[in-house]
Design a protein around this motif. Structure first.
Motif, short mmCIF file in Angstrom:
data_model
loop_
_atom_site.label_atom_id
_atom_site.label_comp_id
_atom_site.label_asym_id
_atom_site.label_seq_id
_atom_site.Cartn_x
_atom_site.Cartn_y
_atom_site.Cartn_z
N GLU A 197 -10.54 1.20 -3.67
CA GLU A 197 -11.22 2.35 -4.28
C GLU A 197 -12.67 2.21 -3.49
N GLU A 198 -13.22 3.13 -2.94
CA GLU A 198 -14.47 3.33 -2.33
C GLU A 198 -15.23 3.63 -3.53
N ASP A 206 -4.16 -2.03 -4.72
CA ASP A 206 -4.88 -0.89 -4.64
C ASP A 206 -6.56 -1.20 -4.28
N MET A 227 -4.26 5.00 -3.31
CA MET A 227 -5.58 4.20 -2.88
C MET A 227 -6.59 5.28 -2.13
N ASN A 228 -7.65 4.96 -2.49
CA ASN A 228 -8.86 6.09 -2.29
C ASN A 228 -9.90 5.56 -1.00
#
Length: 127
Positions: free
Chosen positions: A79-80, A77, A1-2
Motif C-alpha cells: 500500500e502506498e 500486499d 494492492m494499492n
C-alpha cells in the motif's frame, strides 16, 4: 494492492536482487541497492540494526551462519502511504541442508537515488 505497476515492478527487482546478489552470490555490497543509507532492520530476538554498514555485517553473519542458499521474496500486499510503500510479504528460505522455512515480513519502502529501497525491514518465522 494499492500500488502502481511500475512501483511494484521496481520493488520486485529489489527483492529479486536480494536473493540473486546477496544470498546466492554472497555479494553483500549489493545491499547498497537494497537498503536506504539510514535503513533499519529489526531481526527477531536481537537488537535493532541501523545503517548500511552494520546491516551488511548482520547479513554476512546471518547468511553464512545459517547457510542460506536462497531467499525467494513474494509480496502478499502493498500500500502506498504518502511518498512511500508498506509491503507485507513472505520469504521462502532454503538452507544448505535442504531445509525450507517460510518467514513473514513487513518492509517500509522509500525512494533513494531514483530507486525503491528497503527503509525499515522486520521479519519473523512462522514456527
Amino acid at each position: 494492492m494499492n500500488v502502481s505497476e511500475p512501483t511494484l515492478s521496481a520493488m520486485r527487482r529489489t527483492n529479486d536482487s536480494f536473493n540473486a546478489e546477496v544470498v546466492r552470490k554472497r555479494n553483500f555490497d549489493a545491499l547498497d541497492r537494497v537498503y536506504t543509507a539510514n535503513a533499519r532492520i529489526l531481526p527477531p530476538g536481537t537488537p535493532m540494526v541501523e545503517g548500511r554498514g552494520p546491516i551488511k555485517s548482520f547479513w554476512q553473519q546471518a547468511v553464512a551462519g545459517m547457510d542460506v542458499k536462497t531467499a525467494t521474496l513474494t509480496t502478499v500486499d502493498a500500500e502506498e502511504v504518502g511518498g512511500s510503500v508498506v509491503e507485507i510479504g513472505r520469504a521462502d528460505l532454503v538452507f544448505g541442508d535442504g531445509q525450507k522455512v517460510t518467514v513473514k515480513y513487513v518492509v517500509h519502502w522509500k525512494q533513494e537515488d531514483g530507486a525503491w529501497k528497503w527503509h525499515v525491514d522486520i521479519w519473523n518465522m512462522n514456527q
